[in-house]
Design a protein around this motif. Structure first.
Motif, PDB file in Angstrom:
ATOM      1  N   GLY B 457       0.832  -1.300  -0.094  1.00  0.00           N
ATOM      2  CA  GLY B 457      -0.154   0.166  -0.016  1.00  0.00           C
ATOM      3  C   GLY B 457       0.869   1.100  -0.002  1.00  0.00           C
ATOM      4  N   TYR B 458       2.072   1.259   0.945  1.00  0.00           N
ATOM      5  CA  TYR B 458       2.723   2.313   0.788  1.00  0.00           C
ATOM      6  C   TYR B 458       3.579   2.802  -0.554  1.00  0.00           C
ATOM      7  CZ  TYR B 458       6.905   5.416   1.963  1.00  0.00           C
ATOM      8  OH  TYR B 458       7.575   6.446   1.900  1.00  0.00           O
ATOM      9  N   LEU B 459       3.954   1.585  -1.006  1.00  0.00           N
ATOM     10  CA  LEU B 459       4.562   1.638  -2.501  1.00  0.00           C
ATOM     11  C   LEU B 459       3.599   2.240  -3.478  1.00  0.00           C
ATOM     12  CD1 LEU B 459       6.765  -1.676  -2.612  1.00  0.00           C
ATOM     13  CD2 LEU B 459       7.799   1.008  -2.437  1.00  0.00           C
ATOM     14  N   GLY B 460       2.343   1.684  -3.235  1.00  0.00           N
ATOM     15  CA  GLY B 460       1.154   2.306  -4.385  1.00  0.00           C
ATOM     16  C   GLY B 460       0.842   3.666  -3.939  1.00  0.00           C
ATOM     17  N   ALA B 461       0.886   4.182  -2.825  1.00  0.00           N
ATOM     18  CA  ALA B 461       0.684   5.576  -2.658  1.00  0.00           C
ATOM     19  C   ALA B 461       1.797   6.492  -3.005  1.00  0.00           C
ATOM     20  CB  ALA B 461       0.214   5.573  -0.954  1.00  0.00           C
ATOM     21  N   ASN B 462       3.127   5.890  -2.705  1.00  0.00           N
ATOM     22  CA  ASN B 462       4.141   6.563  -3.126  1.00  0.00           C
ATOM     23  C   ASN B 462       5.037   5.900  -3.878  1.00  0.00           C
ATOM     24  OD1 ASN B 462       3.743   8.721  -0.688  1.00  0.00           O
ATOM     25  ND2 ASN B 462       3.971   6.870   0.194  1.00  0.00           N
ATOM     26  N   PRO B 463       4.501   5.723  -5.297  1.00  0.00           N
ATOM     27  CA  PRO B 463       5.184   4.897  -6.260  1.00  0.00           C
ATOM     28  C   PRO B 463       6.715   5.483  -6.397  1.00  0.00           C
ATOM     29  CG  PRO B 463       3.795   6.040  -7.377  1.00  0.00           C
ATOM     30  CD  PRO B 463       3.554   6.535  -5.928  1.00  0.00           C
ATOM     31  N   PRO B 464       7.814   4.648  -6.289  1.00  0.00           N
ATOM     32  CA  PRO B 464       9.065   5.399  -6.741  1.00  0.00           C
ATOM     33  C   PRO B 464       8.945   5.258  -8.031  1.00  0.00           C
ATOM     34  CG  PRO B 464       9.315   2.967  -5.764  1.00  0.00           C
ATOM     35  CD  PRO B 464       7.928   3.317  -5.829  1.00  0.00           C
ATOM     36  N   GLY B 465       9.516   6.418  -8.796  1.00  0.00           N
ATOM     37  CA  GLY B 465       9.462   6.822 -10.116  1.00  0.00           C
ATOM     38  C   GLY B 465       9.483   5.680 -10.995  1.00  0.00           C
ATOM     39  N   PHE B 466      10.079   4.715 -10.727  1.00  0.00           N
ATOM     40  CA  PHE B 466      10.385   3.669 -11.530  1.00  0.00           C
ATOM     41  C   PHE B 466       9.546   2.517 -11.586  1.00  0.00           C
ATOM     42  CE2 PHE B 466      13.183   3.267  -7.773  1.00  0.00           C
ATOM     43  CZ  PHE B 466      12.945   1.975  -7.240  1.00  0.00           C
ATOM     44  N   VAL B 467       8.322   2.405 -10.856  1.00  0.00           N
ATOM     45  CA  VAL B 467       7.502   1.411 -10.645  1.00  0.00           C
ATOM     46  C   VAL B 467       6.921   0.641 -11.807  1.00  0.00           C
ATOM     47  CG1 VAL B 467       5.316   0.497  -9.729  1.00  0.00           C
ATOM     48  CG2 VAL B 467       6.799   1.327  -8.281  1.00  0.00           C
ATOM     49  N   ALA B 468       6.600   1.733 -12.652  1.00  0.00           N
ATOM     50  CA  ALA B 468       5.753   1.363 -14.043  1.00  0.00           C
ATOM     51  C   ALA B 468       6.839   0.620 -14.756  1.00  0.00           C
ATOM     52  CB  ALA B 468       5.204   2.516 -14.767  1.00  0.00           C
ATOM     53  N   GLN B 469       7.944   1.050 -14.888  1.00  0.00           N
ATOM     54  CA  GLN B 469       8.878   0.317 -15.913  1.00  0.00           C
ATOM     55  C   GLN B 469       9.433  -1.147 -15.045  1.00  0.00           C
ATOM     56  OE1 GLN B 469      12.139   3.112 -15.668  1.00  0.00           O
ATOM     57  NE2 GLN B 469      10.861   4.641 -16.520  1.00  0.00           N
ATOM     58  N   VAL B 470       9.544  -1.015 -13.861  1.00  0.00           N
ATOM     59  CA  VAL B 470       9.958  -2.307 -13.336  1.00  0.00           C
ATOM     60  C   VAL B 470       9.202  -3.609 -13.265  1.00  0.00           C
ATOM     61  CG1 VAL B 470      10.999  -3.175 -11.205  1.00  0.00           C
ATOM     62  CG2 VAL B 470      11.516  -0.822 -11.597  1.00  0.00           C
ATOM     63  N   VAL B 471       7.835  -3.346 -13.392  1.00  0.00           N
ATOM     64  CA  VAL B 471       6.752  -4.250 -13.408  1.00  0.00           C
ATOM     65  C   VAL B 471       7.068  -5.184 -14.639  1.00  0.00           C
ATOM     66  CG1 VAL B 471       4.368  -4.848 -13.754  1.00  0.00           C
ATOM     67  CG2 VAL B 471       5.029  -3.095 -12.017  1.00  0.00           C
ATOM     68  N   ALA B 472       7.165  -4.686 -15.718  1.00  0.00           N
ATOM     69  CA  ALA B 472       7.412  -5.302 -16.833  1.00  0.00           C
ATOM     70  C   ALA B 472       8.843  -6.249 -16.882  1.00  0.00           C
ATOM     71  CB  ALA B 472       7.535  -4.475 -18.140  1.00  0.00           C
ATOM     72  N   LEU B 473       9.767  -5.455 -16.007  1.00  0.00           N
ATOM     73  CA  LEU B 473      11.137  -6.133 -16.042  1.00  0.00           C
ATOM     74  C   LEU B 473      11.170  -7.101 -14.709  1.00  0.00           C
ATOM     75  CD1 LEU B 473      12.809  -2.716 -15.911  1.00  0.00           C
ATOM     76  CD2 LEU B 473      12.758  -4.418 -17.818  1.00  0.00           C
ATOM     77  N   ALA B 474       9.978  -7.508 -14.028  1.00  0.00           N
ATOM     78  CA  ALA B 474       9.907  -8.651 -12.928  1.00  0.00           C
ATOM     79  C   ALA B 474       9.981  -9.688 -13.844  1.00  0.00           C
ATOM     80  CB  ALA B 474       8.768  -8.525 -12.268  1.00  0.00           C
ATOM     81  N   PHE B 475       9.572  -9.827 -14.953  1.00  0.00           N
ATOM     82  CA  PHE B 475       9.437 -10.978 -15.813  1.00  0.00           C
ATOM     83  C   PHE B 475      10.934 -11.582 -16.132  1.00  0.00           C
ATOM     84  CE2 PHE B 475       5.218  -9.571 -16.410  1.00  0.00           C
ATOM     85  CZ  PHE B 475       4.659 -10.789 -16.425  1.00  0.00           C
ATOM     86  N   GLY B 476      11.908 -10.668 -16.312  1.00  0.00           N
ATOM     87  CA  GLY B 476      13.311 -10.839 -17.076  1.00  0.00           C
ATOM     88  C   GLY B 476      14.012 -11.430 -15.593  1.00  0.00           C
ATOM     89  N   LEU B 477      13.684 -10.909 -14.418  1.00  0.00           N
ATOM     90  CA  LEU B 477      14.363 -11.134 -13.042  1.00  0.00           C
ATOM     91  C   LEU B 477      13.789 -12.671 -12.787  1.00  0.00           C
ATOM     92  CD1 LEU B 477      13.958  -8.043 -11.007  1.00  0.00           C
ATOM     93  CD2 LEU B 477      15.830  -8.744 -12.264  1.00  0.00           C
ATOM     94  N   ALA B 478      12.598 -13.149 -13.169  1.00  0.00           N
ATOM     95  CA  ALA B 478      11.959 -14.460 -12.698  1.00  0.00           C
ATOM     96  C   ALA B 478      12.738 -15.308 -13.650  1.00  0.00           C
ATOM     97  CB  ALA B 478      10.460 -14.361 -12.771  1.00  0.00           C
TER      98      ALA B 478
END
Lengths: 85, 580
Positions: B457-478
């Motif tokens: 919830g905290y991350l959703g309310a104060n998204p670090p500027g890069f959240v949107a980009q990082v979501v797509a990158l979670a796949f690469g990490l997995a």
């Protein structure tokens, strides 16, 4: 020991089936949808270019069929080798 | 009834349903809490997996991405479905046979190492938290757009609901709410899609309308769309801009990443038998494919609708563009939300929508008297505004809100559960306090879930500027960390502890490093001229995965082989039958 051989044969049959299905998986998506997309696009059916259709529709349907075949074949193999749970 | 009231009624009804299910399916044991007592029907599990898998991004953004990227967006369609073939054939049945509660637990047991288990927990937490922050943000945004409340208020309501059924019901509660959420979201997606397909082509099935002729025009939808977008300087809808090598690597990273996502894998731990795990994978992909084959049709039809509205007359004629004064009602509605913005650059009072980034098209645009693209369209509008553009009744619009919230909540809940299980089962029970009682472990699991919701919830309310980009990158990490370790654990008897740990560390460090370098440190270098072999950060997980495999194989070769009992364990997970 005979049961071990049995398991080894079961595993071999499984790997063979897997190899076949994964080859199709690779061909419909990476080959038809990406590598040869321009060539396939010269073929038109209904309102689609074939390569584009493979990338956005066709490969998805094939994936579904592949899993269906795997489920059916493995159920048969489980019975044949008597390793059903 | 007024739209806003109707939306509130529909959303509140859906919440009441989720809460009722949570109370009915309260978790009584750790088995219930982690894997729903291993008693879930494979079809129900397929449905739950589909809801778990399809996030706010699939529901709200995907059709829009396809509308604006055309063929290039195929990477998402193939990548996010092709992964299920890997799951069904390579992972799900064996992990189900192993029969424990979590992914790190498999890695720890198979590689006979607490270190390996901790490395897996760290990878899992990095992957899942980046993913969940985007979901909570999605909940907040849907609330704020449809119910006109602050994003923060929407977020707190969403957190409250997830808190209730995830903490109380654990995996059992989540599973059955996800089944309900799938029904809500697929209904909300299909109804407008069927209507707009019918209006444009006379064929109600979106997958067929996609390849049909436009009503009364005698020209195929896609042919017309290609012509129209090219006349406005865009790349043809059925062609792309991405290089072949990048398409290849991104698709692979998304496929393998899908198969390596812990919250998807654990869904297959919840069914009674190995055969059910395979069957479940089929049903999961079946339910996902319904939405994923509809999305490209919605994207193409939406793009056509948008352009025909903005460009009712001939391209280039002075009166060919829509006069701003005559804009339709939905235009005004979505202008208020900032998703549509108009800036009359050439002062002619008309809307020019075209590709002003295309240098080759500049001379043509100049000759028309166009001074730059005047319309900015947020991609999310393709799904959100669809019912209004197609002039559907208000209850359909209200459904879209409930569907978007269902998609975001179901994914968030699944992610929060794997995070809490990794903490209570892998870290506390597995390493810190092995003697803890089941009742206490269940308590720790609930506290960890509550804590994870607060962080998300905290991350959703104060998204670090890069959240949107990082979501797509979670796949690469997995793809680069967990997938190779699990796969080798099943298919190679020689893969050992040192190899697996070295592989995971090299894979995730390399992938994370490449992403951080191009996405955060040197954004100005983030283009094909500087990428290795022309591979974008979105596709680099594939290379990370290859590195992981190579390192793990080489290190396993030069170090001591796994002990005999581990080789026996590998043999036993390959066969469904329990050997005593």
């Amino acid at each position: 020991m005979s049961s071990n051989n049995n398991h080894a044969d079961y595993w071999k049959a499984n790997l063979k089936l897997m190899g076949l299905l994964l080859s199709i998986w690779f061909i419909v998506s990476y080959v038809c949808g990406i590598l040869l997309v321009d060539q396939l696009n010269s073929i038109q059916f209904a309102g689609f270019k074939l390569g584009f259709w493979m990338a956005q529709q066709g490969s998805l349907y094939v994936f579904l069929i592949l899993i269906w075949v795997y489920v059916k074949r493995m159920n048969t193999l489980d019975k044949k080798f008597d390793v059903e749970e | 009834m007024e739209l806003k009231t109707l939306t509130i009624v529909v959303v509140v009804l859906s919440f009441a349903l989720y809460i009722a299910i949570a109370i009915w399916s309260k978790a009584k044991s750790t088995g219930d809490f982690y894997v729903a007592g291993k008693g879930v029907n494979p079809v129900a599990n397929g449905m739950a997996t589909a809801a778990d898998w399809m996030s706010a991004a699939s529901f709200i953004s995907m059709a829009g991405i396809i509308a604006f990227a055309g063929y290039d967006a195929s990477v998402y369609l193939m990548g996010w479905t092709g992964g299920y073939v890997l799951l069904a054939l390579l992972l799900a049945p064996y992990l189900r046979k192993f029969g424990k509660f979590t992914v790190p637990q498999f890695i720890g047991d198979r590689y006979y190492s607490k270190t390996a288990r901790i490395v897996a927990v760290v990878c899992l937490i990095i992957i899942s938290f980046t993913y969940v922050a985007g979901q909570m943000r999605g909940v907040g945004i849907v609330f704020s757009r449809f119910l006109e409340v602050e994003i923060l208020t929407g977020l707190i309501i969403g957190m409250g609901i997830v808190f209730f059924y995830a903490v109380l019901g654990g995996m059992k509660g989540i599973t059955y709410t996800q089944v309900a959420q799938y029904c809500v979201l697929i209904f909300a997606y299909m109804v407008p899609a069927i209507f707009i397909s019918l209006q444009a082509t006379g064929n109600p099935i979106p997958q067929m309308a996609f390849g049909s002729e436009m009503t009364g025009e005698g020209i195929y939808l896609l042919t017309k769309l290609d012509n129209v977008v090219q006349s406005l300087g865009f790349t043809a809808h059925t062609a792309g801009n991405k290089s072949t090598v990048d398409m290849f690597f991104i698709t692979a990273a998304l496929m393998v990443g899908t198969a390596g996502l812990p919250h998807v894998i654990v869904r297959f731990f919840t069914v009674p038998k190995v055969a059910d795990a395979r069957k479940s994978a089929f049903w999961a992909l079946f339910f996902i494919t319904i939405l994923y084959t509809t999305a490209p049709a919605v994207g193409a039809l939406g793009r056509m609708n948008l352009i025909e509205t903005m460009q009712p007359g001939e391209v280039g004629s002075p009166t060919g563009n829509l006069a701003y004064e005559q804009k339709p009602n939905w235009f005004t509605t979505w202008e208020k939300t900032g998703l549509l913005t108009f800036d009359d650059k050439n002062g002619d009072g008309r809307i020019q929508y075209y590709n002003d980034k295309n240098e080759a098209f500049k001379a043509t645009a100049d000759s028309y008297g166009w001074k730059g693209n005047e319309l900015k369209v947020d991609r999310d509008i393709m799904v959100l505004a669809n019912p209004e553009i197609a002039q559907l009744p208000n209850w359909v619009i209200a459904l879209i809100a409930a569907g978007g919230i269902a998609a975001a909540l179901s994914t968030a809940a699944g992610l929060l559960l794997v995070i809490s299980a990794a903490i209570s089962h892998d870290l506390v029970k597995g390493i810190i306090a092995p003697d803890i009682s089941e009742k206490k472990e269940l308590m720790v699991g609930r506290i960890a879930a509550a804590f994870a919701i607060l962080v998300a919830g905290y991350l959703g309310a104060n998204p670090p500027g890069f959240v949107a980009q990082v979501v797509a990158l979670a796949f690469g990490l997995a793809a680069s960390s967990l997938f190779p370790a699990i796969l080798m654990g099943i298919f190679s008897k020689k893969a050992n502890k040192t190899g697996a740990i070295a592989g995971m560390v090299v894979g995730i460090v390399f992938t994370l490093g490449y992403i951080i370098y191009f996405k955060f440190m040197h954004l100005e270098l983030n283009n094909a001229d500087h990428w290795w072999f022309g591979i974008s950060p979105e596709g680099i997980g594939t290379l990370g995965m290859i590195l992981n495999f190579v390192v793990a194989t080489v290190v396993s070769k030069v170090t001591a082989p796994p002990p005999a009992e581990i080789q026996k364990l590998v043999e036993s997970i390959r066969v469904p039958k329990v050997i005593s």
